[in-house]
Design a protein around this motif. Structure first.
Motif, short mmCIF file in Angstrom:
data_model
loop_
_atom_site.label_atom_id
_atom_site.label_comp_id
_atom_site.label_asym_id
_atom_site.label_seq_id
_atom_site.Cartn_x
_atom_site.Cartn_y
_atom_site.Cartn_z
N GLU A 1 0.83 -1.20 0.00
CA GLU A 1 0.00 0.00 0.00
C GLU A 1 0.87 1.26 0.00
O GLU A 1 0.52 2.26 -0.63
CB GLU A 1 -0.92 -0.02 1.21
N HIS A 2 2.01 1.21 0.68
CA HIS A 2 2.93 2.35 0.66
C HIS A 2 3.45 2.58 -0.76
O HIS A 2 3.47 3.72 -1.25
CB HIS A 2 4.11 2.09 1.60
N GLY A 3 3.90 1.48 -1.40
CA GLY A 3 4.40 1.61 -2.76
C GLY A 3 3.36 2.15 -3.71
O GLY A 3 3.67 2.96 -4.59
N ALA A 4 2.10 1.73 -3.54
CA ALA A 4 1.02 2.23 -4.39
C ALA A 4 0.82 3.72 -4.21
O ALA A 4 0.62 4.46 -5.18
CB ALA A 4 -0.27 1.47 -4.09
N HIS A 5 0.91 4.21 -2.97
CA HIS A 5 0.71 5.64 -2.75
C HIS A 5 1.89 6.47 -3.23
O HIS A 5 1.72 7.61 -3.69
CB HIS A 5 0.43 5.91 -1.27
N TYR A 6 3.11 5.91 -3.15
CA TYR A 6 4.24 6.60 -3.77
C TYR A 6 4.03 6.70 -5.29
O TYR A 6 4.34 7.73 -5.91
CB TYR A 6 5.54 5.87 -3.47
#
Length: 350
Positions: free
Chosen positions: A295-300
């Protein structure tokens, strides 16, 4: 083998649809003739473009979709596909072309159906407004996720801990987004400045509105879940709003590849079907609970796409364009890095 079979059932239907869709394009454009082969290849390129640009969208939507019942998830997968394909990727640009070009909606529709080259020119005229709207919406999604003092799980610890502490300042994400929008508008000619500011503000206001509504119900994800329990339409609107912002850049890029509206709708539609199936898979298999950094990678990736769209507004005045492959590549790389770190974390825990 059992895992492959379990995950494979989610992509079985999209694969069948792709086979039928590509066969229809192949047959309707002359089969083995050069025109038929070229049309089939273009459709494949558009399908890959849609998947690469929207993969991070699937990750973010999966977290919301976990709150819905299986029946509502099927509704999102089936009827929810009509809106992104025909609404966002066809009617949306049509409306923006009509407003930016100062022509009637009927005239814009006639250009799209019978004069695709002219429609492409009108779409390029509307492009700065489209990118400003989508870029600001996505930028707000990114800022709101990381500027959160309650956030305790961090992937890039040095950066995210500072962003989380900065989230104690009320409405900081709004101030930062407005500052970036003003810088973008300042770099534009005076004749275009007000239109871009207005379009960007619409994207920002829509994001704030959805956030405020979610806070009223006690948290964004919980709000969507409770609303969806009463009506699948509520969750559909929320998810499609985010999907709209993701798809705007891809829609413009599709017209740079071909002006054939049928091929565009077929390629992007098949790609959107894959993304929806992937969203349901991530949700039902609770993958985000195990792949904790995905989810972090998606928001980046969302933040990168938003900034690239706003950059496209500025460099467009010189006739330059941010290539869609770059947006897709950045998103895929960030998600792969997040996936790799998530798997390593799993192994350490085991």
């Amino acid at each position: 083998m059992s895992s492959l079979l379990r995950y494979g059932r989610y992509v079985r239907f999209p694969l069948i649809c792709c086979a039928f869709g590509l066969a229809a394009v192949f047959a309707s454009h002359g089969g083995l003739s050069p025109a038929g082969l070229q049309a089939t290849w273009i459709t494949l390129v558009l399908l890959a473009l849609e998947i690469s640009l929207s993969f991070d969208n699937a990750v973010v939507n999966a977290r919301v979709l976990e709150q819905l019942t299986p029946g509502q998830q099927r509704f999102f997968l089936s009827w929810g596909l009509v809106i992104p394909v025909f609404g966002v990727r066809f009617l949306g640009p049509l409306l923006l072309v009509s407003l930016a070009g100062g022509i009637g909606l009927g005239e814009a529709l006639d250009a799209a159906l019978h004069h695709p080259e002219h429609y492409h020119e009108l779409l390029e005229l509307a492009e700065p407004r489209i990118l400003a709207f989508g870029g600001m919406f996505l930028l707000m999604v990114f800022l709101r996720y990381f500027l959160d003092e309650a956030k305790t799980l961090h992937w890039v610890g040095v950066l995210e801990q500072r962003l989380s502490r900065a989230g104690r300042v009320p409405s900081l994400e709004v101030a930062l987004a407005l500052l970036i929008l003003m810088v973008v508008a300042w770099a534009l000619p005076a004749t275009l400045r007000s239109d871009v500011l207005f379009a960007g503000l619409i994207g920002l206001v829509l994001q704030i509105l959805s956030t405020s509504l979610a806070d009223y119900f006690g948290g964004e994800e919980a709000a969507v879940g409770r609303l969806a329990a009463q009506s699948g339409f509520a969750s559909l609107v929320y998810l499609e709003l985010l999907d709209a912002s993701f798809s705007l850049d891809g829609t413009i890029g599709a017209f740079a590849i071909t002006t054939d509206l049928g091929l565009i709708l077929t390629g992007l539609g098949l790609g959107a079907l894959f993304i929806r199936s992937l969203t349901v898979m991530l949700s039902r298999e609770k993958a985000l609970d195990h792949l904790i950094y995905l989810e972090h990678g998606a928001h980046y990736a969302i933040g990168a796409l938003g900034l690239l769209m706003l950059t496209g507004v500025v460099i467009g005045r010189w006739g330059w364009h941010v290539p869609e492959w770059l947006s897709g590549l950045i998103g895929v790389v960030l998600l792969l890095l997040a996936l790799g770190d998530s798997l390593r974390h799993q192994r350490r825990q085991a």
